[in-house]
Design a protein around this motif. Structure first.
Motif, short mmCIF file in Angstrom:
data_model
loop_
_atom_site.label_atom_id
_atom_site.label_comp_id
_atom_site.label_asym_id
_atom_site.label_seq_id
_atom_site.Cartn_x
_atom_site.Cartn_y
_atom_site.Cartn_z
N HIS A 274 105.64 61.42 -11.86
CA HIS A 274 105.55 60.97 -10.47
C HIS A 274 104.68 59.72 -10.37
CE1 HIS A 274 106.44 65.34 -10.15
NE2 HIS A 274 107.29 64.91 -9.25
N ALA B 80 106.30 56.19 -9.24
CA ALA B 80 105.80 55.52 -8.03
C ALA B 80 105.44 54.07 -8.35
CB ALA B 80 104.59 56.27 -7.48
N ASP C 75 112.76 60.20 0.51
CA ASP C 75 112.63 60.95 -0.74
C ASP C 75 113.54 62.18 -0.67
OD1 ASP C 75 111.84 62.11 -3.08
OD2 ASP C 75 109.80 62.59 -2.45
N GLY D 6 112.70 66.24 -2.70
CA GLY D 6 111.34 65.93 -3.17
C GLY D 6 110.56 67.11 -3.70
N LEU E 3 105.64 63.21 -5.33
CA LEU E 3 105.99 61.80 -5.23
C LEU E 3 105.75 61.29 -3.81
CD1 LEU E 3 107.13 59.26 -6.51
CD2 LEU E 3 109.44 60.10 -6.00
N SER E 4 106.13 62.07 -2.82
CA SER E 4 105.89 61.69 -1.42
C SER E 4 104.40 61.57 -1.14
CB SER E 4 106.51 62.72 -0.48
OG SER E 4 107.91 62.65 -0.47
N VAL F 105 106.89 57.84 4.71
CA VAL F 105 107.82 58.58 3.86
C VAL F 105 108.45 59.71 4.66
CG1 VAL F 105 108.08 59.96 1.76
CG2 VAL F 105 106.42 58.09 1.81
N MET G 112 110.74 63.01 3.69
CA MET G 112 111.24 63.80 2.57
C MET G 112 112.27 64.80 3.07
SD MET G 112 109.14 66.03 -0.28
CE MET G 112 109.13 67.62 0.53
N GLN H 244 108.93 65.81 7.06
CA GLN H 244 109.93 66.44 6.20
C GLN H 244 111.03 67.03 7.05
OE1 GLN H 244 108.60 69.71 3.74
NE2 GLN H 244 110.64 70.04 2.87
N ILE I 139 115.32 57.37 -2.60
CA ILE I 139 114.93 57.72 -3.97
C ILE I 139 115.28 59.18 -4.25
CG2 ILE I 139 113.09 56.02 -4.08
CD1 ILE I 139 111.09 58.15 -3.47
#
Length: 309
Positions: A64, A68, A101, A104, A109-110, A121, A123, A172, A215
């Motif tokens: 991750h 990134a 994302d 995820g 990563l988020s 972000v 997700m 999210q 991503i």
């Protein structure tokens, strides 16, 4: 009488005090864990000498972090379009440009993109993620010492600091990421799709439309759906394929050299994409503008990406 009453009233802590103590203990444990792991690795390396590592499997615990960094280097436009320094909670809504994302998972990563790099972000994953906890337990121990101490001081003064930062620029959608089937997309006769939405969920549709970059790191079943969405809306994307699921996705084929052709004929045969290498080739063949690159971590590390142009 007053004195006796005071002696029997328990020392009740407020919820805020309990939360503050919990975060402080979590951060202290994370820092202690990193220190113990460093000492253990040092001792093991001395004990093994020049022997190869005894560890089985790929060394991709830091995937991750490396991913990134690669994303920021390859797609610098997201820093301009998705950076968030505002204190307004509306910054995290899907009405703003954001990094999307897909699949995820736990959200590491988020967490890195939102909290370490101050990017908005969104997700999408069918399982709710506790990103604040993942940040404390998985990301913070790998940060430089000065960052860890800086965060520790911030949490002392503002116990809800991590949650506050996430509220500004992270959200999210707890759902799956899959596009409509070809049967559900109609055509106006000129080959142009007349279906208004590529996704049944309007929230997912909005998230894709407002994405600055899509991503998918080991997004499994959602991997090809990312490519479909990117091509539909001309969105930059990067995927790192992992599982193939050949029995679930039987429509995937590639063309390979036919060794049985003979007589010097350069014929190709059609084969199902069943291996990881074949799956990557299938995705790469979907558009001549797509590029492939090997990322700096072990395991499934082949990235297929497009800048949207």
């Amino acid at each position: 009488m007053e004195a006796s009453i005071n002696t029997i009233i328990p020392d009740v802590k407020t919820k805020e005090q309990k939360r503050e103590e919990g975060r402080r203990r979590a951060l202290e444990m994370a820092i202690a864990k990193q220190s113990n792991e460093s000492n253990t690795c040092s001792q093991n390396s001395k004990r093994r000498g020049n022997r190869k590592s005894d560890r089985h499997g790929a060394r991709n615990q830091d995937r991750h972090k490396h991913f990134a960094k690669w994303i920021l280097d390859k797609f610098p436009h997201i820093v301009r379009e998705c950076s968030s320094s505002s204190s307004s909670a509306d910054e995290a809504t899907m009405n703003n440009m954001h990094v999307l994302d897909i699949a995820g998972g736990k959200g590491e990563l988020s967490a890195r993109l939102a909290l370490c790099h101050s990017l908005r972000v969104v997700m999408i994953d069918p399982r709710p993620a506790d990103v604040a906890s993942v940040y404390l337990n998985s990301v913070v121990p790998k940060l430089p010492k000065k960052w860890q101490h800086s965060l520790e001081e911030r949490l002392k003064h503002t116990p809800s600091f991590i949650e506050d930062e996430l509220d500004k620029r992270f959200s999210q959608l707890v759902t799956c990421f899959s596009v409509a089937s070809d049967d559900d997309i109609c055509s106006d006769g000129d080959g142009v799709d007349c279906k208004v939405l590529l996704f049944e969920d309007e929230a997912v549709e909005k998230a894709v439309r407002n994405a600055s970059l899509i991503i998918g790191l080991h997004a499994d079943g959602a991997t090809e759906a990312i490519v479909d969405a990117a091509l539909r809306y001309n969105k930059p994307f990067v995927i790192v394929p992992c599982c193939v699921f050949p029995n679930l996705f039987r429509h995937r084929f590639i063309y390979v050299e036919d060794d049985d052709a003979g007589n010097g004929n350069e014929k190709k045969k059609k084969v199902a994409a069943r291996t990881h290498e074949q799956f990557c080739q299938y995705l790469l063949d979907r558009d001549d503008r797509f590029r492939q690159e090997v990322l700096p971590f072990e395991g499934r590390n082949v990235a297929i990406w497009w800048d949207g142009k």
